[in-house]
Design a protein around this motif. Structure first.
Motif, PDB file in Angstrom:
ATOM      1  N   LEU A 251      -4.989 -14.359  -2.380  1.00  0.00           N
ATOM      2  CA  LEU A 251      -3.548 -14.601  -2.420  1.00  0.00           C
ATOM      3  C   LEU A 251      -2.866 -13.979  -1.210  1.00  0.00           C
ATOM      4  CD1 LEU A 251      -1.160 -15.658  -4.266  1.00  0.00           C
ATOM      5  CD2 LEU A 251      -1.013 -13.302  -5.103  1.00  0.00           C
ATOM      6  N   TYR A 252      -1.970 -14.713  -0.571  1.00  0.00           N
ATOM      7  CA  TYR A 252      -1.245 -14.226   0.606  1.00  0.00           C
ATOM      8  C   TYR A 252       0.074 -13.600   0.172  1.00  0.00           C
ATOM      9  CZ  TYR A 252      -4.501 -16.298   3.963  1.00  0.00           C
ATOM     10  OH  TYR A 252      -5.617 -16.588   4.718  1.00  0.00           O
ATOM     11  N   LEU A 253      -0.029 -12.463  -0.532  1.00  0.00           N
ATOM     12  CA  LEU A 253       1.132 -11.716  -0.991  1.00  0.00           C
ATOM     13  C   LEU A 253       0.841 -10.232  -0.791  1.00  0.00           C
ATOM     14  CD1 LEU A 253       3.918 -11.593  -2.376  1.00  0.00           C
ATOM     15  CD2 LEU A 253       2.728 -11.567  -4.581  1.00  0.00           C
ATOM     16  N   HIS A 254       1.751  -9.541  -0.080  1.00  0.00           N
ATOM     17  CA  HIS A 254       1.525  -8.152   0.297  1.00  0.00           C
ATOM     18  C   HIS A 254       2.780  -7.322   0.067  1.00  0.00           C
ATOM     19  CE1 HIS A 254      -0.332  -4.832   2.521  1.00  0.00           C
ATOM     20  NE2 HIS A 254       0.778  -4.709   3.231  1.00  0.00           N
ATOM     21  N   ALA A 255       2.642  -6.197  -0.655  1.00  0.00           N
ATOM     22  CA  ALA A 255       3.746  -5.264  -0.878  1.00  0.00           C
ATOM     23  C   ALA A 255       3.864  -4.377   0.353  1.00  0.00           C
ATOM     24  CB  ALA A 255       3.483  -4.430  -2.126  1.00  0.00           C
ATOM     25  N   SER A 256       4.866  -4.609   1.175  1.00  0.00           N
ATOM     26  CA  SER A 256       4.895  -4.039   2.523  1.00  0.00           C
ATOM     27  C   SER A 256       5.778  -2.801   2.699  1.00  0.00           C
ATOM     28  CB  SER A 256       5.336  -5.109   3.524  1.00  0.00           C
ATOM     29  OG  SER A 256       6.524  -5.747   3.084  1.00  0.00           O
ATOM     30  N   THR A 257       6.792  -2.616   1.849  1.00  0.00           N
ATOM     31  CA  THR A 257       7.694  -1.472   2.019  1.00  0.00           C
ATOM     32  C   THR A 257       8.132  -0.924   0.669  1.00  0.00           C
ATOM     33  OG1 THR A 257       8.588  -2.452   4.057  1.00  0.00           O
ATOM     34  CG2 THR A 257       9.825  -0.650   3.098  1.00  0.00           C
ATOM     35  N   LEU A 258       8.182   0.417   0.581  1.00  0.00           N
ATOM     36  CA  LEU A 258       8.796   1.111  -0.558  1.00  0.00           C
ATOM     37  C   LEU A 258       9.850   2.059  -0.003  1.00  0.00           C
ATOM     38  CD1 LEU A 258       5.778   2.081  -2.863  1.00  0.00           C
ATOM     39  CD2 LEU A 258       7.627   0.500  -3.427  1.00  0.00           C
ATOM     40  N   ARG A 259      11.033   2.030  -0.586  1.00  0.00           N
ATOM     41  CA  ARG A 259      12.128   2.900  -0.129  1.00  0.00           C
ATOM     42  C   ARG A 259      12.845   3.458  -1.357  1.00  0.00           C
ATOM     43  NH1 ARG A 259      17.639   2.132   1.714  1.00  0.00           N
ATOM     44  NH2 ARG A 259      18.121   3.575   3.428  1.00  0.00           N
ATOM     45  N   PHE A 260      12.962   4.796  -1.425  1.00  0.00           N
ATOM     46  CA  PHE A 260      13.589   5.424  -2.582  1.00  0.00           C
ATOM     47  C   PHE A 260      13.929   6.879  -2.265  1.00  0.00           C
ATOM     48  CE2 PHE A 260       9.026   5.842  -2.785  1.00  0.00           C
ATOM     49  CZ  PHE A 260       8.801   7.167  -3.166  1.00  0.00           C
ATOM     50  N   LEU A 261      14.707   7.479  -3.140  1.00  0.00           N
ATOM     51  CA  LEU A 261      15.040   8.891  -3.027  1.00  0.00           C
ATOM     52  C   LEU A 261      13.953   9.683  -3.751  1.00  0.00           C
ATOM     53  CD1 LEU A 261      17.358  10.764  -1.971  1.00  0.00           C
ATOM     54  CD2 LEU A 261      18.243  10.731  -4.314  1.00  0.00           C
ATOM     55  N   HIS A 262      13.320  10.596  -3.018  1.00  0.00           N
ATOM     56  CA  HIS A 262      12.233  11.383  -3.608  1.00  0.00           C
ATOM     57  C   HIS A 262      12.749  12.084  -4.867  1.00  0.00           C
ATOM     58  CE1 HIS A 262       8.982  14.254  -4.116  1.00  0.00           C
ATOM     59  NE2 HIS A 262       8.317  13.706  -3.114  1.00  0.00           N
ATOM     60  N   PRO A 263      12.083  11.882  -6.011  1.00  0.00           N
ATOM     61  CA  PRO A 263      12.622  12.400  -7.277  1.00  0.00           C
ATOM     62  C   PRO A 263      12.609  13.921  -7.394  1.00  0.00           C
ATOM     63  CG  PRO A 263      10.410  11.539  -7.590  1.00  0.00           C
ATOM     64  CD  PRO A 263      10.821  11.160  -6.196  1.00  0.00           C
ATOM     65  N   ILE A 264      11.799  14.610  -6.611  1.00  0.00           N
ATOM     66  CA  ILE A 264      11.714  16.066  -6.679  1.00  0.00           C
ATOM     67  C   ILE A 264      12.356  16.709  -5.452  1.00  0.00           C
ATOM     68  CG2 ILE A 264      10.184  18.039  -7.028  1.00  0.00           C
ATOM     69  CD1 ILE A 264      10.033  15.930  -9.258  1.00  0.00           C
ATOM     70  N   LEU A 265      12.030  16.219  -4.258  1.00  0.00           N
ATOM     71  CA  LEU A 265      12.519  16.817  -3.012  1.00  0.00           C
ATOM     72  C   LEU A 265      13.913  16.338  -2.640  1.00  0.00           C
ATOM     73  CD1 LEU A 265       9.223  16.555  -0.913  1.00  0.00           C
ATOM     74  CD2 LEU A 265      10.030  18.465  -2.324  1.00  0.00           C
ATOM     75  N   ASN A 266      14.353  15.243  -3.290  1.00  0.00           N
ATOM     76  CA  ASN A 266      15.709  14.708  -3.086  1.00  0.00           C
ATOM     77  C   ASN A 266      15.955  14.263  -1.643  1.00  0.00           C
ATOM     78  OD1 ASN A 266      18.104  13.989  -4.432  1.00  0.00           O
ATOM     79  ND2 ASN A 266      19.187  15.726  -3.549  1.00  0.00           N
TER      80      ASN A 266
END
Length: 286
Positions: A251-266
């Protein structure tokens, strides 16, 4: 008999949330519920239930079922894209499930690839906190502590984790940018797309590279939405056509980016993964 002492907690938690991952053989909610049902877990010498709350200081014990065999680690090298004492992000290979009853899963390979956490609420087995389909490659978020499990789970529920995917689809889209909305399993599903490039293909007439931003997280959402447009993802055996399958390519599907606020380090955290070679062979320069 295995023993776990709960560290000090800021807020009390349901045991069905806290108990996942504190023992090596209990790495999923389903395995926790089975152990509770069999009476294998006690909290302060009393049989545990899913309705119990954990406040801190409790002594939790797990009596292994005689029929359960010790889980063996999977010798699979994983690409670590980010890691600290609380969480990690790995690049999941295509063609391997995140978790499940089989031995060959990403979950069974994590302990052999990640550094142990030094935190008091360390998980004995690192735990994936979301899922990627078996044939999908890309970034997968892993919790290494109990606090990270709970907080990351809440962040996914509240949709504060931004995910970007890339896919190769059959044909052209009428608009370079757009939004797809429809119901999946009787729930609203929303996907934003951006066409990056289109190439002529002798076999498929046209192939397009698209960037996808799901606002919801329904099962197979991206695959279903693109198929509904009449532009299934290349190599999709479920929502495409047999002639769109490429032998050995998947399958030609790729999870390329994750962006979020670190839940511990903030702190703001953004991790990107390069497109697989099978993508860049079609679309050079990406």
């Amino acid at each position: 008999m295995e023993r776990h002492i709960v560290p000090e907690l800021k807020t009390r938690l349901r045991f069905q949330e806290y108990g996942v991952g504190i023992f090596p053989l209990i790495s999923t909610k389903s395995s926790l519920k089975k152990a509770i049902k069999k009476g294998l877990i006690t909290i302060n010498d009393r049989k545990a239930s899913t309705a119990d709350y954990i406040e801190g200081g409790e002594i939790i014990t797990f009596k292994r079922d005689q029929a359960v065999r010790t889980k063996k680690l999977l010798g699979l090298d994983l690409e670590i894209c980010y890691e600290d004492d609380y969480l990690a992000i790995i690049n999941k290979p295509a063609g391997i499930p995140v978790s499940g009853n089989k031995h060959r899963t990403v979950a069974n390979a994590l302990s052999g690839n990640l550094k142990p956490s030094n935190q008091a609420d360390v998980l004995l087995t690192p735990l994936p906190v979301h899922r990627l389909d078996y044939p999908t490659s890309g970034l997968l978020l892993i919790a290494k502590t109990q606090a990270a499990v709970v907080k990351l789970g809440n962040m996914f529920s509240e949709r504060t984790v931004e995910k970007t995917y890339h896919a190769v689809i059959i044909g052209k889209l009428d608009d370079e940018k757009g939004q797809i909305t429809s119901e999946i399993d009787q729930k609203q599903a929303i996907t934003n797309y951006n066409v990056l490039s289109t190439q002529f293909s002798e076999r498929f007439t046209d192939l397009s590279l698209v960037q996808l931003h799901p606002e919801t997280g329904r099962r197979h959402q991206l695959r279903i939405h693109l198929s509904e447009l009449g532009n299934p993802i290349l190599g999709d055996p479920l929502y495409g056509k047999e002639e769109t399958l490429l032998k050995g390519k998947g399958l030609y599907l790729h999870a390329s980016t994750l962006r979020f606020l670190h839940p511990i380090l903030n702190s703001e955290l953004e991790v990107k993964s390069k497109l697989p070679l099978k993508f860049t062979r079609i679309f050079q320069g990406y």
